[in-house]
Design a protein around this motif. Structure first.
Motif, short mmCIF file in Angstrom:
data_model
loop_
_atom_site.label_atom_id
_atom_site.label_comp_id
_atom_site.label_asym_id
_atom_site.label_seq_id
_atom_site.Cartn_x
_atom_site.Cartn_y
_atom_site.Cartn_z
N ASP A 198 -5.80 10.12 0.51
CA ASP A 198 -5.87 11.56 0.77
C ASP A 198 -6.12 12.28 -0.56
O ASP A 198 -6.25 11.65 -1.61
CB ASP A 198 -4.60 12.06 1.48
N ASP A 199 -6.16 13.62 -0.51
CA ASP A 199 -6.52 14.39 -1.72
C ASP A 199 -5.50 14.21 -2.84
O ASP A 199 -5.83 14.38 -4.02
CB ASP A 199 -6.66 15.89 -1.38
N ALA A 200 -4.27 13.86 -2.48
CA ALA A 200 -3.24 13.66 -3.51
C ALA A 200 -3.30 12.25 -4.10
O ALA A 200 -2.52 11.92 -4.99
CB ALA A 200 -1.85 13.92 -2.91
#
Ligand SMILES: Cc1cc2nc3c(=O)[nH]c(=O)nc-3n(C[C@H](O)[C@H](O)[C@H](O)COP(=O)(O)O)c2cc1C
Length: 262
Positions: A198-200
């Motif tokens: 994911d973006d993290a």
């Protein structure tokens, strides 16, 4: 000793058995390098296909497989530091052997050992697929314990190091018709375009027991499980999560992105 002497019979039988065992042992030892080379060639057949260099590796001659394999840029990475390693030779380094060598391997903490490996090599060979100097794909080995056997495969990532370009499994001994369906190309097709992170930067990949909607953004990390083979497909999901997590390729991706090191 006469011909009907029991002692002579024992001596002849013993010498014959000894000679035969020497012949068998010698031929096994002599054939070992050939068997290894053949095993590597068969693995490389899967590797060149997942690399995107061919879409029909099964039909290629051995010579063509070797030719395509030589186009790959094989690199060893240090999984602990995330850096490229220039000490070991990617042509000869064997991470399975290294996993059994205390000096070259680490124990995997029990809470992280979701792939059920106990130990792993500190170094592993990955493959860069380049067009001129531009990275097209990166192919990374994954392996772990299935229901009955160790499962060995490769995941090819697009140059964003997140999108799955392709997947393959080249060694397993799960039940025919059940767990061995991880070899099914139709199942591999479901992996293409799925994301790992994911973006993290957290691994979100999952092999899902709830039907996946490939066009839904919520399902971009998900691949359908194989019905009737939950144990093997859960093991595959765990392998992916281990290898792309902080104890696997996580540190390497971090430093690769930071240094933009091609
Ligand atoms: C003889 C035998 C062999 C099996 N082999 C496998 C296997 O290789 N992989 C697997 O995931 N499940 C295998 N199973 C089935 C599992 O025990 C389990 O039922 C299944 O993984 C559950 O999948 P499902 O939740 O999709 O029904 C086998 C079952 C039997 C009786």
């Amino acid at each position: 000793m006469t011909n009907d002497s029991p002692l002579k019979a024992i001596v002849v039988v013993t010498l014959t058995a000894l000679l035969c065992s020497i012949l068998v042992t010698t031929s096994v030892i002599q054939l070992q390098p050939i068997q290894h080379a053949y095993k590597d060639l068969e693995r490389n057949r899967f590797l060149v296909e997942v690399s995107g260099l061919t879409n029909n590796a099964a039909a290629l001659s051995d010579r063509d497989v070797i030719g395509l394999f030589q186009k790959l840029d094989a690199r060893i990475i240090n999984l602990d530091t995330g850096a490229f390693d220039f000490v070991h030779n990617p042509d000869t380094f064997d991470s399975s052997e290294a996993a059994a060598d205390l000096a070259l391997s680490v124990a995997i903490p029990a809470n992280l050992d979701i792939a059920k490996l106990n130990r792993r090599s500190r170094f592993i060979t990955i493959f860069l697929v380049k067009d001129d100097s531009e990275l097209k794909r990166m192919v990374l080995p994954i392996y772990g314990q299935g229901m009955w056997s160790k499962l060995y495969g490769f995941i090819a990532l697009e140059s964003d190091l997140n999108t799955i370009a392709d997947v393959t499994f080249y060694e397993q001994a799960e039940t025919a018709g059940i767990g061995d369906q991880i070899l099914n190309p139709d199942w591999h097709a479901l992996w293409r375009g799925r994301r790992l992170y994911d973006d993290a930067g957290t691994v979100r990949f999952d092999i899902s027991h709830v039907r996946v909607n490939p066009s839904s953004p919520n399902d971009r990390f998900h691949v359908d499980a194989i019905s009737g083979a939950t144990v093997t497909t859960d093991a595959v999901s765990n392998m992916v999560n281990y290898w792309f997590g902080p104890h696997g390729y996580g540190p390497f991706f971090e430093s690769y992105r930071r240094l933009d090191y091609r």
